[in-house]
Design a protein around this motif. Structure first.
Motif, short mmCIF file in Angstrom:
data_model
loop_
_atom_site.label_atom_id
_atom_site.label_comp_id
_atom_site.label_asym_id
_atom_site.label_seq_id
_atom_site.Cartn_x
_atom_site.Cartn_y
_atom_site.Cartn_z
N UNK A 1 0.86 -1.17 0.00
CA UNK A 1 0.00 0.00 0.00
C UNK A 1 0.90 1.23 0.00
N UNK A 2 0.54 2.21 -0.81
CA UNK A 2 1.36 3.42 -0.92
C UNK A 2 1.12 4.36 0.26
N UNK A 3 2.05 5.27 0.52
CA UNK A 3 1.83 6.27 1.56
C UNK A 3 0.60 7.14 1.27
N UNK A 4 0.34 7.38 -0.01
CA UNK A 4 -0.83 8.17 -0.39
C UNK A 4 -2.13 7.47 -0.01
N UNK A 5 -2.16 6.16 -0.24
CA UNK A 5 -3.35 5.37 0.10
C UNK A 5 -3.55 5.34 1.61
N UNK A 6 -2.47 5.17 2.34
CA UNK A 6 -2.57 5.15 3.80
C UNK A 6 -3.08 6.50 4.32
N UNK A 7 -2.56 7.60 3.78
CA UNK A 7 -3.01 8.92 4.20
C UNK A 7 -4.48 9.14 3.84
N UNK A 8 -4.89 8.66 2.68
CA UNK A 8 -6.28 8.79 2.27
C UNK A 8 -7.20 8.01 3.20
N UNK A 9 -6.82 6.80 3.53
CA UNK A 9 -7.62 5.99 4.46
C UNK A 9 -7.71 6.65 5.82
N UNK A 10 -6.59 7.18 6.30
CA UNK A 10 -6.61 7.88 7.59
C UNK A 10 -7.55 9.08 7.55
N UNK A 11 -7.52 9.82 6.46
CA UNK A 11 -8.40 10.98 6.31
C UNK A 11 -9.86 10.56 6.23
N UNK A 12 -10.15 9.51 5.49
CA UNK A 12 -11.52 8.99 5.40
C UNK A 12 -12.03 8.57 6.78
N UNK A 13 -11.19 7.89 7.53
CA UNK A 13 -11.57 7.46 8.88
C UNK A 13 -11.81 8.64 9.80
N UNK A 14 -10.97 9.66 9.70
CA UNK A 14 -11.12 10.85 10.55
C UNK A 14 -12.45 11.55 10.27
N UNK A 15 -12.77 11.72 9.00
CA UNK A 15 -14.02 12.39 8.63
C UNK A 15 -15.21 11.52 9.01
N UNK A 16 -15.11 10.23 8.77
CA UNK A 16 -16.22 9.32 9.09
C UNK A 16 -16.51 9.29 10.59
N UNK A 17 -15.46 9.34 11.39
CA UNK A 17 -15.67 9.28 12.84
C UNK A 17 -16.40 10.52 13.36
N UNK A 18 -16.36 11.60 12.63
CA UNK A 18 -17.02 12.83 13.04
C UNK A 18 -18.45 12.93 12.53
N UNK A 19 -18.82 12.14 11.55
CA UNK A 19 -20.11 12.29 10.86
C UNK A 19 -21.32 12.21 11.80
N UNK A 20 -21.32 11.24 12.71
CA UNK A 20 -22.48 11.10 13.60
C UNK A 20 -22.65 12.34 14.47
N UNK A 21 -21.55 12.83 15.04
CA UNK A 21 -21.61 14.03 15.87
C UNK A 21 -22.03 15.26 15.08
N UNK A 22 -21.57 15.35 13.85
CA UNK A 22 -21.95 16.46 12.98
C UNK A 22 -23.44 16.39 12.69
N UNK A 23 -23.93 15.21 12.35
CA UNK A 23 -25.36 15.03 12.08
C UNK A 23 -26.21 15.40 13.27
N UNK A 24 -25.78 14.99 14.45
CA UNK A 24 -26.53 15.30 15.67
C UNK A 24 -26.52 16.80 15.94
N UNK A 25 -25.37 17.44 15.76
CA UNK A 25 -25.27 18.89 15.97
C UNK A 25 -26.17 19.64 14.99
N UNK A 26 -26.24 19.17 13.77
CA UNK A 26 -27.14 19.78 12.78
C UNK A 26 -28.60 19.56 13.16
N UNK A 27 -28.92 18.33 13.57
CA UNK A 27 -30.30 18.00 13.92
C UNK A 27 -30.80 18.85 15.07
N UNK A 28 -29.95 19.10 16.04
CA UNK A 28 -30.36 19.84 17.23
C UNK A 28 -30.15 21.36 17.09
#
Length: 79
Positions: A1-28
């Motif tokens: 796996x390339x460093x670019x792919x690893x960085x992309x996966x890390x970024x995807x995970x970081x954004x995904x981990x925030x999605x539920x909290x973001x949705x809740x903050x928007x809802x409320x």
């Protein structure tokens, strides 16, 4: 796996981990407009990184290392 792919996966995970909290903050109604813009920019940047990654895979130079992909790091607070 390339460093670019690893960085992309890390970024995807970081954004995904925030999605539920973001949705809740928007809802409320607790997410301020500026924070919405920041999160939207982060999603836009991540989409660009993913498109660049896909284009690189289609490239005849796919096996040639490219510069590291910057990571998208969400802020700790959703509001």
């Amino acid at each position: 796996m390339t460093p670019e792919t690893i960085a992309l996966i890390d970024s995807l995970n970081a954004v995904s981990s925030r999605a539920k909290g973001i949705g809740e903050a928007l809802r409320t109604g607790q997410m301020k407009a500026e924070r919405q813009r920041q999160y939207a920019k982060m999603l836009s940047d991540l989409a660009s990184l993913l498109l660049d990654h896909a284009d690189l895979q289609d490239s005849p130079f796919h096996d040639t290392p490219s510069p590291p992909v910057p990571q998208v790091s969400p802020s700790d607070d959703a509001a």
